[in-house]
Enzyme design. Structure first.
Site, PDB file in Angstrom:
ATOM      1  N   TYR A 215       0.791  -1.224   0.000  1.00 42.82           N
ATOM      2  CA  TYR A 215       0.000   0.000   0.000  1.00 42.82           C
ATOM      3  C   TYR A 215       0.833   1.289   0.000  1.00 42.82           C
ATOM      4  O   TYR A 215       1.771   1.427   0.797  1.00 42.82           O
ATOM      5  CB  TYR A 215      -0.925   0.026   1.231  1.00 42.82           C
ATOM      6  N   GLY A 216       0.437   2.214  -0.840  1.00 43.79           N
ATOM      7  CA  GLY A 216       0.909   3.607  -0.812  1.00 43.79           C
ATOM      8  C   GLY A 216       2.346   3.821  -0.390  1.00 43.79           C
ATOM      9  O   GLY A 216       3.275   3.226  -0.946  1.00 43.79           O
ATOM     10  N   GLY A 217       2.514   4.663   0.619  1.00 43.19           N
ATOM     11  CA  GLY A 217       3.842   5.071   1.059  1.00 43.19           C
ATOM     12  C   GLY A 217       4.728   3.925   1.522  1.00 43.19           C
ATOM     13  O   GLY A 217       5.951   4.071   1.575  1.00 43.19           O
ATOM     14  N   HIS A 244       8.064  18.004   3.609  1.00 41.14           N
ATOM     15  CA  HIS A 244       6.689  17.516   3.416  1.00 41.14           C
ATOM     16  C   HIS A 244       5.805  18.739   3.180  1.00 41.14           C
ATOM     17  O   HIS A 244       5.073  19.165   4.072  1.00 41.14           O
ATOM     18  CB  HIS A 244       6.276  16.749   4.686  1.00 41.14           C
ATOM     19  N   ALA A 267      -4.152  15.183   6.735  1.00 38.48           N
ATOM     20  CA  ALA A 267      -5.559  15.487   7.051  1.00 38.48           C
ATOM     21  C   ALA A 267      -5.798  16.934   7.488  1.00 38.48           C
ATOM     22  O   ALA A 267      -6.692  17.219   8.273  1.00 38.48           O
ATOM     23  CB  ALA A 267      -6.114  14.524   8.107  1.00 38.48           C
ATOM     24  N   CYS A 268      -4.958  17.854   6.998  1.00 39.33           N
ATOM     25  CA  CYS A 268      -5.200  19.281   7.260  1.00 39.33           C
ATOM     26  C   CYS A 268      -5.506  20.022   5.971  1.00 39.33           C
ATOM     27  O   CYS A 268      -5.478  21.256   5.934  1.00 39.33           O
ATOM     28  CB  CYS A 268      -3.991  19.920   7.931  1.00 39.33           C
ATOM     29  N   LYS A 270      -3.923  19.743   2.771  1.00 33.30           N
ATOM     30  CA  LYS A 270      -2.780  20.199   1.977  1.00 33.30           C
ATOM     31  C   LYS A 270      -3.099  20.190   0.478  1.00 33.30           C
ATOM     32  O   LYS A 270      -2.832  21.162  -0.230  1.00 33.30           O
ATOM     33  CB  LYS A 270      -1.598  19.278   2.266  1.00 33.30           C
ATOM     34  N   THR A 271      -3.675  19.085   0.023  1.00 33.37           N
ATOM     35  CA  THR A 271      -3.999  18.989  -1.408  1.00 33.37           C
ATOM     36  C   THR A 271      -5.036  20.052  -1.769  1.00 33.37           C
ATOM     37  O   THR A 271      -4.963  20.683  -2.825  1.00 33.37           O
ATOM     38  CB  THR A 271      -4.497  17.567  -1.743  1.00 33.37           C
ATOM     39  N   ASN A 527      -9.492  30.712   2.106  1.00 28.44           N
ATOM     40  CA  ASN A 527      -8.107  30.832   2.576  1.00 28.44           C
ATOM     41  C   ASN A 527      -7.297  31.762   1.660  1.00 28.44           C
ATOM     42  O   ASN A 527      -6.220  32.232   2.033  1.00 28.44           O
ATOM     43  CB  ASN A 527      -7.443  29.451   2.680  1.00 28.44           C
TER      44      ASN A 527
HETATM   45  C1  OXD Z   1       0.401  11.195   2.726  1.00 31.49           C
HETATM   46  C2  OXD Z   1       0.596  11.470   4.153  1.00 31.49           C
HETATM   47  O1  OXD Z   1      -0.097  10.123   2.376  1.00 31.49           O
HETATM   48  O2  OXD Z   1       1.177  12.497   4.462  1.00 31.49           O
HETATM   49  O3  OXD Z   1       0.759  12.059   1.911  1.00 31.49           O
HETATM   50  O4  OXD Z   1       0.185  10.666   4.993  1.00 31.49           O
HETATM   51 MN    MN Z   2       1.945  13.578   2.744  1.00 32.02          MN
END
Ligand code: OXD
Ligand code: MN
Length: 618
Positions: A215-217, A244, A267-268, A270-271, A527
C-alpha cells in the site's frame, strides 16, 4: 527490457544480487511505455486484483481493493536503521542495521517465488533538473509499477540519464507473499501479516528495504521513503531542504506572481490548499505540487523548489466539487483508485463526495450493500475506506502551473506552517525572522479531539508534528531543527530568504450556533484571503501589527468582501493574541515537547521560547 539491457554495472550487479536472494520466476526491466502500462494493468484485471471502471465515467481508470490489514502507512513498522540509535533520534523506530538486515534477508529469501521481479528506473523531479535524483525500485507488485508510472518519471529514459556511472538510490520492495507452484492471487491483495511488515531506511547507505505491504507510502518507495526519509538525509549532507510541503503559485490581480510552500500534517487539507479556487476576485492559485518540496539555493541567492513527484496520491473521502473540484478533475481519467466504493454503473464513490450514491454499492471490502440516502456513513461502516486513494497524473490537474516541471524550480517567497488548532493559534501570524520561523515549524501540531482518540484523557492535548515531517524525517529531529537553523545562517543572501508564516484554518467556537461545524473561519477557497495578506507581506506592505507572537494582520487588512457576516464577527477574535493560551503553549513545549530532543535541541530554539515568554509578559 531485460537485465542485459542495463548498461550501468552497479545497477546490474545489484539486480543480480536481489534476483539471487528473492528467486523470482522472471525479471523484467520497465521501459515506462503506455504499452507496458496497459499490459500490466490487464494482468491485474485478469488476476482479479483490478476492476476496470466505466469508460464513459472514468476513461482508462481502475479500482483496486486491498486487504483490511494493508490500508495505510504503518508507522509502527517503519524504521530508521542508522548505525547509532542516537542518529535516528527520539521520534523514529530504530533497529541496529546488522540485525535488521539479517531479519529482512530471512524474509526476502525466496519471497518472489511465482512472481515477476520488476526493475523500475525512476527519477524524482523533472528529468535533467540539477535538483532531481534517480532511484531504482525493485518490486514484485504490478500495482506498484503502475502507481510508480503515474507518481514518478519512470522507465528507459531514466536509465539513459543515469548512464554508465550515474548515481541512484536502491529501493527494494516485496509484497512478502510468495506463490507456491501453480498458486494464484485469485483476486486477493498480496501482502504479509503486520508483524512481518518492515519499512526500513538505512540512512548511511542511502538504501531502502520494504517488505510485506503493497500500500501507498509503504510500497511506492519514491514517495515517503526516498523523497522524504532518505532525501532529508541527503539534503542535510548536501545543504538543501527536503520537505513535506505543497508548492503553490499565487498571482495577484496585477498579474504579479509569488510561489509559496506549506507544511501541514496529514488530514489538514494540503492537497485542497495546493489546488484552491480563490473566492476573492482577480487572484489565482495554481499548483506546482501537493505533498513534497525539494528546495535548493539558486545562483541569485533565492531558494528554489521543485515537486519531485509527477502525480497525486490523494485521499479520496472528503474530496468533492466543493472541497476540491480540481482534484476531482485531475482524477477523472487515467487514474488508479484504491479502496473506494464501486457503483452499479461502474464509477467510484466515497463518503464526502458531495452526493448520495444510488442503488447498491460494492464497498472497499468487496461486499454489496444498498447505498445510504446521504454521502456520510457511520464510523466503521464506510463504503470507501477513510484512507481510500486516487493516483492521478499531475499534468491532468486543471490548475497545474505551466512551469511545474521547470528543471530550475520556482523561487519561494513564503513558507507556511499549520495544524489543526481549535484554540490559541491565530488565523495567521508571521515570524519576525528565520530562527523565529524555525521555532514555529518546530511546534507544529494538532489538538487531539474526541474524534481522533478513544482515550478521553488525551483530548485537548497537542500531538506535535514538527514541520509536519514527524513520520518522514530520516534522522534525529533535533539535528533536523539545527539543519534548518544552519540553512538560514549560511544562506547566500539573508534578505532573500522566504518569509515564514503560521496559519490556522481550524479555530473553533462550539457555542456559536451560526458557525458551520463550529469553525470560526470558512477555510477552502476563502483561505485565499489569508494568502493575499501573505503575498502583500512578502512585498513589505504595511499591513501588519508587531505583536508579542509576531506580525499579525492590522484591522481591516484581511479582505472580507463577500464573507458571511458571522465570519466577519469571528475574524477579530481569531486575529488577536490569546495571551493565556500562548502561556499554556509555552509550558507544554517546555515540559513535554522540547525535552525529548535533549542535547540535540538547538540553543536558538530555546532562545526563541524565552523571547516569546518575555514578549507575552510585557
Ligand atoms: C500522505 C501522508 O499520504 O502524508 O501524503 O500521509
Ligand atoms: Mn503527505
Amino acid at each position: 527490457m531485460e537485465i542485459k539491457d542495463i548498461k550501468n554495472a552497479k545497477i546490474k550487479a545489484w539486480v543480480e544480487e536481489i534476483k539471487a536472494m528473492c528467486e523470482p520466476d522472471a525479471v523484467y526491466v520497465c521501459d515506462g511505455s503506455q504499452e507496458e502500462y496497459d499490459r500490466l494493468m490487464k494482468k491485474c484485471v485478469d488476476a482479479g486484483l483490478a476492476t476496470p471502471l466505466n469508460k464513459d465515467k472514468k476513461p482508462n481508470s481502475f479500482l483496486f481493493r486491498s486487504l483490511p490489514s494493508d490500508v495505510a502507512r504503518v508507522e509502527g513498522r517503519t524504521f530508521i536503521s542508522s548505525v547509532k540509535q542516537d542518529d535516528a533520534g527520539p521520534t523514529n523506530n530504530w533497529i541496529d542495521p546488522k540485525e535488521l538486515k539479517e531479519t529482512m534477508k530471512g524474509l526476502y529469501k525466496g519471497c518472489m517465488h511465482g512472481r515477476t521481479m520488476y526493475v523500475i528506473p525512476f527519477c524524482m523531479g523533472p528529468l535533467g533538473s540539477p535538483i532531481s535524483k534517480n532511484g531504482i525500485e525493485i518490486t514484485d507488485s504490478e500495482y506498484v509499477v503502475l502507481n510508480m508510472d503515474i507518481m514518478t518519471r519512470a522507465g528507459k529514459k531514466v536509465l539513459d540519464v543515469i548512464g554508465e556511472n550515474g548515481e541512484f538510490v536502491p529501493c527494494l520492495h516485496s509484497v512478502g507473499k510468495p506463490l507456491n507452484n501453480g498458486e494464484k492471487d485469485n483476486g486477493i491483495w498480496p501482502c504479509a501479516d503486520v508483524e512481518h511488515k518492515y519499512i526500513s531506511q538505512f540512512p548511511e547507505e542511502h538504501l531502502i528495504w520494504s517488505y510485506g505491504s503493497g500500500y501507498g507510502g509503504n510500497a511506492l518507495l519514491g514517495k515517503k521513503c526516498f523523497a522524504l526519509r532518505i532525501a532529508t538525509v541527503l539534503a542535510r549532507e548536501e545543504g538543501w531542504l527536503a520537505e513535506h510541503m505543497l508548492i503553490l503559485k499565487l498571482t495577484n490581480p496585477k498579474g504579479e506572481v509569488k510561489y509559496v510552500t506549506g507544511a501541514f500534517p496529514s488530514a489538514c487539507g494540503k492537497t485542497n490548499l495546493a489546488m484552491l479556487i480563490p473566492t476573492i476576485p482577480g487572484w489565482k492559485v495554481e499548483t506546482i505540487g501537493d505533498d513534497i518540496a525539494w528546495m535548493k539555493f539558486g545562483k541569485d541567492g533565492r531558494l528554489y523548489a521543485i515537486n519531485p513527484e509527477a502525480g497525486f496520491f490523494g485521499v479520496a473521502p472528503g474530496t468533492s466539487d466543493q472541497s476540491n473540484k480540481n482534484a476531482l478533475i485531475s482524477a477523472s481519467s487515467n487514474t488508479i483508485f484504491t479502496n473506494c466504493a464501486l457503483t452499479e454503473d461502474g464509477d467510484v464513490w466515497w463518503e464526502g463526495i458531495g452526493y448520495p450514491a444510488k442503488g447498491d454499492l460494492i464497498d472497499w471490502k468487496g461486499n454489496k450493500r444498498p447505498a445510504l440516502a446521504k454521502d456520510k456513513s457511520p464510523k466503521g461502516e464506510e463504503f470507501a475506506h477513510p484512507n481510500a486513494r486516487f493516483t492521478a497524473p499531475a499534468k491532468q490537474c486543471p490548475c497545474i502551473a505551466p512551469e511545474w516541471e521547470d528543471p530550475n524550480g520556482v523561487p519561494i517567497s513564503a513558507i507556511l506552517f499549520g495544524g489543526r488548532r481549535p484554540s490559541t493559534v491565530p488565523l495567521v501570524h508571521q515570524s519576525r525572522d528565520w530562527n523565529h520561523g524555525v521555532f514555529l515549524g518546530s511546534i507544529v501540531g494538532s489538538e487531539i479531539t474526541a474524534a481522533s482518540t478513544i482515550d478521553a484523557s488525551q483530548v485537548g492535548k497537542i500531538r506535535r508534528d514538527p514541520f509536519a515531517i514527524l513520520p518522514f524525517c530520516g534522522y534525529n529531529m533535533g539535528d533536523y531543527f539545527q539543519h534548518w537553523i544552519n540553512i538560514g545562517k549560511n544562506a547566500p543572501d539573508q534578505s532573500k530568504l522566504p518569509k515564514i508564516f503560521y496559519v490556522n484554518w481550524f479555530r473553533k467556537d462550539d457555542n456559536n450556533p451560526d458557525l458551520p461545524g463550529g469553525f470560526m473561519w470558512p477555510g477552502y477557497g476563502d483561505n485565499s484571503r489569508v494568502l493575499a495578506w501573505i503575498f502583500d507581506r512578502c512585498d513589505g506592505k504595511d499591513n501588519a501589527d508587531d505583536t508579542a507572537i509576531g506580525f499579525m494582520p492590522k484591522a481591516g487588512a484581511i479582505n472580507t468582501d463577500g464573507l458571511a457576516n458571522y465570519y466577519k464577527k469571528t475574524l477579530p477574535e481569531i486575529t488577536k493574541v490569546d495571551k493565556e493560551g500562548w502561556l499554556k503553549e509555552i509550558k507544554d513545549i517546555r515540559e513535554n515537547h522540547y525535552p525529548k530532543f535533549g542535547k540535540h535541541l538547538p540553543k536558538e530554539l530555546s532562545e526563541q521560547l524565552d523571547i516569546l515568554e518575555k514578549n507575552l509578559s510585557k
